[in-house]
Every structure is written in C-alpha cells, then in structure tokens.
Write an enzyme that holds these catalytic residues in place. Structure first.
Site, PDB file in Angstrom:
ATOM      1  N   ASP A  77      12.842  39.695  14.263  1.00  0.00           N
ATOM      2  CA  ASP A  77      12.765  39.468  15.921  1.00  0.00           C
ATOM      3  C   ASP A  77      11.320  40.091  16.295  1.00  0.00           C
ATOM      4  OD1 ASP A  77      13.994  41.896  14.802  1.00  0.00           O
ATOM      5  OD2 ASP A  77      15.037  42.006  16.761  1.00  0.00           O
TER       6      ASP A  77
ATOM      7  N   ASP B 179       7.344  27.576  10.504  1.00  0.00           N
ATOM      8  CA  ASP B 179       7.473  26.717  11.678  1.00  0.00           C
ATOM      9  C   ASP B 179       6.703  27.015  12.997  1.00  0.00           C
ATOM     10  OD1 ASP B 179       8.938  24.909  10.231  1.00  0.00           O
ATOM     11  OD2 ASP B 179      10.107  23.894  11.981  1.00  0.00           O
TER      12      ASP B 179
ATOM     13  N   LYS C 195      16.275  41.897   8.340  1.00  0.00           N
ATOM     14  CA  LYS C 195      17.149  42.008   9.558  1.00  0.00           C
ATOM     15  C   LYS C 195      18.340  42.902   9.376  1.00  0.00           C
ATOM     16  CE  LYS C 195      18.241  41.279  13.862  1.00  0.00           C
ATOM     17  NZ  LYS C 195      17.557  41.814  14.947  1.00  0.00           N
TER      18      LYS C 195
ATOM     19  N   ASP D 244      11.408  29.880   6.487  1.00  0.00           N
ATOM     20  CA  ASP D 244      11.585  28.563   7.076  1.00  0.00           C
ATOM     21  C   ASP D 244      11.259  28.511   8.530  1.00  0.00           C
ATOM     22  OD1 ASP D 244      11.895  25.657   6.831  1.00  0.00           O
ATOM     23  OD2 ASP D 244      13.749  26.142   7.837  1.00  0.00           O
TER      24      ASP D 244
ATOM     25  N   TYR E 156      41.240  25.256   8.611  1.00  0.00           N
ATOM     26  CA  TYR E 156      41.874  25.202   9.676  1.00  0.00           C
ATOM     27  C   TYR E 156      41.316  23.894  10.690  1.00  0.00           C
ATOM     28  CZ  TYR E 156      43.886  29.365   7.925  1.00  0.00           C
ATOM     29  OH  TYR E 156      44.434  30.454   7.407  1.00  0.00           O
TER      30      TYR E 156
HETATM   31  N1  GGG Z   1       8.705  17.737   4.465  1.00  0.00           N
HETATM   32  C1  GGG Z   1      10.065  18.047   4.106  1.00  0.00           C
HETATM   33  C2  GGG Z   1      11.009  17.670   5.007  1.00  0.00           C
HETATM   34  O1  GGG Z   1      11.315  16.997   5.456  1.00  0.00           O
HETATM   35  N2  GGG Z   1      11.632  18.788   5.293  1.00  0.00           N
HETATM   36  C3  GGG Z   1      12.967  18.756   6.026  1.00  0.00           C
HETATM   37  C4  GGG Z   1      13.567  19.874   6.440  1.00  0.00           C
HETATM   38  O2  GGG Z   1      14.573  19.793   7.076  1.00  0.00           O
HETATM   39  N3  GGG Z   1      13.440  21.098   5.309  1.00  0.00           N
HETATM   40  C5  GGG Z   1      14.352  22.121   5.629  1.00  0.00           C
HETATM   41  C6  GGG Z   1      13.727  23.195   4.604  1.00  0.00           C
HETATM   42  O3  GGG Z   1      12.632  23.309   4.066  1.00  0.00           O
HETATM   43  O4  GGG Z   1      14.420  24.019   4.296  1.00  0.00           O
END
Ligand code: GGG
Length: 371
Positions: free
Chosen positions: A218, A246, A185, A242, A143
């Site tokens: 969390d 980070d 989770k 991921d 849609y």
């Molecule tokens: N150095 C690897 C790179 O450029 N990763 C970018 C990215 O968005 N990776 C997402 C992921 O690892 O899931």
C-alpha cells in the site's frame, strides 16, 4: 544465419491490431540486420473458443514448443468469462514453459506525457513472479446459491519459486543502481508474505552490492505515484506485480506503451513477449490502439534472441516517432495505429541511413512517414 521460429498469437480485441503493426516493424528491422525471423500465426483466442469451446487446441502447447519464442497480443473478450480465457491460454503457457519471470519495464518516454507534475525521469524494472503466488488453482466454491455460499482461494509460495524471482531481481539490480524494493503485505497476510520476505531477504544477502528495502504494497503504491523516480528494481508476487506494473505504466503516461517479457531464463522452453495491456474491447477495431507496448515487447524479444543491435534500432525508432509527435491519441498524439506504425517504419529507415546518433529531431525521421 539461423532462422528464429516465432509463434504469433494475436488473440483478441486490439491484439489483432497491435500485433500486425509490431510485426511490420520487426520485418523491416530483420531486412536491415543479420536477423532471420519466421512468424507462424495461430488463430487462437476467444473466436477459437466460440467454435471449439476452448481457447487453444489440446496440443496447443506442443505446437508452441516447436518455436523459439511466442509473440502474443491480448487475451480477453466480453463473450468469454475472463478466468476461462486467461486460464485457457496465457496462464498454461506461462506455467508449462516455466516462464517464471515476468519482466515489466516502466520508463518515461519523450512524447508520452506523464500525469505527474514532476519531470524527473522514471526508469524502473518490475520483476513479477509469474508461476505461483495468488494465481493458484487451489481452492473452490461451496454451497452455491445459499446464504452461506463460500469461496476459498489459496496462495502458493514455494522456496524455489520465490528464491528464483529474488535472484533474478537482485542480479538485475546489481547491474543497475543496486536498489531492490520488495513488495510485501506481511502485516496482514500472516503466512505467505512473511515467508516471501524471508526468502527474498536471504537471497538478496548473496548480492552485497544490492540494498534491499521491503515495503508494504500500500505504501509502495503511494510512493510509485508520489516519487517513482526513486525506484530501481521492484520484485513482487504474481498479483502484486501485475497491479504495480499497471500503476507504473499509468504514471509514465499510458498502459499502451508498457511491454513485458515472460521469461524462462534457462532457455529450456520458449519465452513469451506481450504488451502489459489487455484486449481493450471498447476501442478494438477503431484504429485507436497504441502499438508501442507490442513493439517494445518485440524489441525485448530481439534482445532475448541475441540481437541487441536490432533491438536497439527498433527501440530508437519508436522512441523517435513518439518524440516527433506521431503518437496515438492515448498519449495525446494525432495518429491512428497504422499512421503511427508508418512513422516507426520511416524512423527505422532514417536511423539506418544516418545512424542512431545523427537521427536527431532535425532529421525528423518520423515525419518522413506522413509526407
Ligand atoms: N497482453 C496480455 C493480456 O491480454 N493480458 C490480459 C490479462 O488479463 N492478463 C492478466 C495477467 O497478466 O495476469
């Protein structure tokens, strides 16, 4: 001495700066150790997309399969939709080559200032499931453009996929402090996450020396900020791993230093080594990129290829250059990408000349580069 064939994909943005920096160091290391490396460069990524409408050629995976390892920089450009660039290059490589473990060390390094007040050392291994989970092609859009427009995205967990990630993480924990934390989770995600919990728990029972804690993501994220030194090994699904890695790298000081290994543990396919960071188009081409994540990924690649001494040498060298204050600006240092790289190459030579134990601050290994 056999030659290791390495496929190099510098990719986009700062990938084009950090990959040559790391290769310069790897080539110097190879001159000093019984290691022979052949780098074959592939100009794939968003520039290739602009010309060919795809991120890599149709037979790209076949070309990569001729190699023992893949050394990747970064993927992503404002000119290509993110999902297109990721699903056109990195994700097919991870999946087709069964790189089901994404190993992401999170560690404090001298010379990289953590934003935390506490000086407790942090040393965590994050094991991110890398082939399934939330990164799934199952779903769709319907849609389009209407008020009831709909998007559906399915998460896929298989017993095989979860168990092999849990096995890998538990055996790592058994070789370290014996503490495994599983990110979940299962209070909100009622089907896949309880399944994840069950399989991780069943698998970890096979490791009597490992204590498993299952923690809601969390709360885990909050603990990763408030008391990161209490973690040993963390196992997490594709998306959660991921995000947590980070966060972990920011807690230790900079995402620029974070490395990763996308591993096919059986060795049936090449494994891929890449920094955690992306292409950072905002700083690309300015000499500001931190090459430590790429260099550290290179050290992980050397270890994977069976050269632990060469890997340790490279690791000691970039740690020494950081400790001596030669870091890039993101870690509070004065150096450009190339100045830092020169400092690491100089540190490699000093460590070679005086030995790792003697290459202390007094030897000022990294300082040699700037004099
Ligand atoms: N150095 C690897 C790179 O450029 N990763 C970018 C990215 O968005 N990776 C997402 C992921 O690892 O899931």
């Amino acid at each position: 001495m056999s030659t290791h064939k390495i496929a190099v994909i510098a990719g986009d943005g700062i990938g084009k700066e950090v990959v040559p920096a790391a290769i310069e160091c790897l080539e110097r290391i190879a001159e000093l150790h019984p290691v022979s490396l052949e780098f074959n460069h592939f100009g794939w990524g968003s520039h290739y997309y602009a010309e060919h409408g795809r991120m890599m050629p149709r037979d790209g995976l076949e070309q990569l399969a001729e190699h023992e390892a893949i050394f990747l920089g970064a993927v992503g450009s404002p000119s290509v939709p993110d999902a297109e660039s990721l699903w056109g290059l990195l994700i097919p490589i991870r999946r087709e080559f069964q790189q089901y473990i994404n190993l992401r060390p999170v560690k404090t390094l001298d010379g990289v200032k953590s934003p935390l007040a506490s000086k407790e050392p942090i040393d965590i291994l994050i094991v991110r499931e890398n082939n399934e989970g939330e990164y799934s092609e199952v779903g769709g859009r319907a849609y389009r453009g209407l008020p009831h427009e709909t998007a559906v995205q399915e998460t896929i967990f298989t017993r095989l996929g979860v168990a092999r990630a849990a096995h890998y993480a538990a055996s790592l924990a058994a070789s370290r402090k014996g503490r495994l934390t599983s990110a979940t989770k299962s209070n909100g995600i009622i089907h896949t996450m309880p399944f994840w919990d069950e399989v991780v728990e069943e698998t970890t029972r096979l490791y009597p020396d490992v204590t498993l804690t299952s923690e809601l993501v969390d709360a885990l994220a909050a603990h990763l900020v408030l008391k990161p030194w209490t973690f040993d090994v963390i196992v997490a699904s594709n998306l959660l791993g991921d995000i947590l890695s980070d966060l972990g790298s920011s807690v230790t000081g900079s995402i620029g230093v974070a490395p990763s290994a996308n591993l096919n543990p059986e060795g049936d396919f090449p494994s891929l080594f890449e920094p955690v960071h992306g292409s950072a188009p905002d700083i690309a081409g300015k000499g500001l990129a931190n090459p430590v994540g790429q260099m550290w990924s290179g050290a992980m690649m050397l270890r994977h290829l069976g050269h632990p001494e060469a890997a340790e040498h490279l690791q000691l060298a970039f740690e020494s250059a950081l400790r001596e204050g030669h870091g890039t600006r993101d870690v509070g240092g004065p150096s450009s990408t190339s100045e830092f790289t020169a400092a690491v190459v100089a540190a490699i030579d000093v460590i070679d000349a005086v030995g790792a134990k003697d290459a202390t601050a007094e030897d000022k290994p990294a300082a040699a580069a700037s004099s």
